[in-house]
Design an enzyme around this catalytic site. Sequence first.
Site, PDB file in Angstrom:
ATOM      1  N   ASP A  12     -37.104  13.977 -59.141  1.00  0.00           N
ATOM      2  CA  ASP A  12     -35.650  14.206 -59.070  1.00  0.00           C
ATOM      3  C   ASP A  12     -35.156  14.850 -57.770  1.00  0.00           C
ATOM      4  O   ASP A  12     -34.339  15.787 -57.812  1.00  0.00           O
ATOM      5  CB  ASP A  12     -35.196  15.075 -60.251  1.00  0.00           C
ATOM      6  CG  ASP A  12     -35.417  14.406 -61.595  1.00  0.00           C
ATOM      7  OD1 ASP A  12     -35.841  13.244 -61.629  1.00  0.00           O
ATOM      8  OD2 ASP A  12     -35.162  15.069 -62.618  1.00  0.00           O
ATOM      9  N   LYS A 110     -34.448   8.092 -65.665  1.00  0.00           N
ATOM     10  CA  LYS A 110     -34.516   8.768 -66.954  1.00  0.00           C
ATOM     11  C   LYS A 110     -33.166   9.381 -67.314  1.00  0.00           C
ATOM     12  O   LYS A 110     -32.326   9.615 -66.449  1.00  0.00           O
ATOM     13  CB  LYS A 110     -35.614   9.825 -66.963  1.00  0.00           C
ATOM     14  CG  LYS A 110     -35.501  10.894 -65.899  1.00  0.00           C
ATOM     15  CD  LYS A 110     -36.759  11.742 -65.856  1.00  0.00           C
ATOM     16  CE  LYS A 110     -36.664  12.852 -64.831  1.00  0.00           C
ATOM     17  NZ  LYS A 110     -35.666  13.884 -65.134  1.00  0.00           N
ATOM     18  N   CYS A 155     -37.549  19.786 -65.211  1.00  0.00           N
ATOM     19  CA  CYS A 155     -38.153  18.452 -65.142  1.00  0.00           C
ATOM     20  C   CYS A 155     -39.585  18.474 -64.611  1.00  0.00           C
ATOM     21  O   CYS A 155     -40.432  17.713 -65.075  1.00  0.00           O
ATOM     22  CB  CYS A 155     -37.262  17.520 -64.324  1.00  0.00           C
ATOM     23  SG  CYS A 155     -35.659  17.259 -65.141  1.00  0.00           S
TER      24      CYS A 155
END
Length: 212
Positions: A12, A110, A155
Amino acid sequence: MDINKTLLLIIDVQNDFCPGGALAVADADAVIAPLNALSAVLRSAATQDWHPQGHVSFASSHDGKKPGDIIDTSLVKGQVLWPDHCVQGTGGADFHKDLNLNPVSMIVRKGFRSELDSYSAFFENDRLTSTGLAGWIKSLGIETVIMGGIATDYCVFYSAMDCKKLGFKVFIASDAVRGVGYPKDSVENAVEAMKREGIEFCSSKELLDRLK
């Protein structure tokens, strides 16, 4: 560490999580240089938050709620609410311009289901719905996964813990992660939990030195 059996997983590294973004993590763009150094020599994959408008994790989707509140949804207990971020097709969802994506051979999007958030690269937050990443990694004969990105306490944490449970050896590039720090001590607690599971923290230089 066998370079042919090792994968770099970049978590990310997107504009909304970097300085100036909608959900900026302090100093987050500092993860880019060490990740680029690792991806230059390793097979690499990346994850990308990819939320629809009105996503269940957005505080704006719930009347009277604000970022930081925690709710139970129809699928998940204890969902943290965030500012709107990484909305599909927006500049905030784009990878940071300095992240070198040329070595990346797989991108996992996601959190694209409106009713379900996803912290982990491997499972949605219902802890049941697979992203398919594990099967792809196993098909490559990978045994070790090196991980870095944003954020240490969300994450990266969930991805690393799932990766370990799936049977991989997991390393965190310690200079290539940054954390949200909410709630208090969340980064420290996440690091301690990962270490208890046998996940190792090493600098990118140390990891590069160990690859052969």
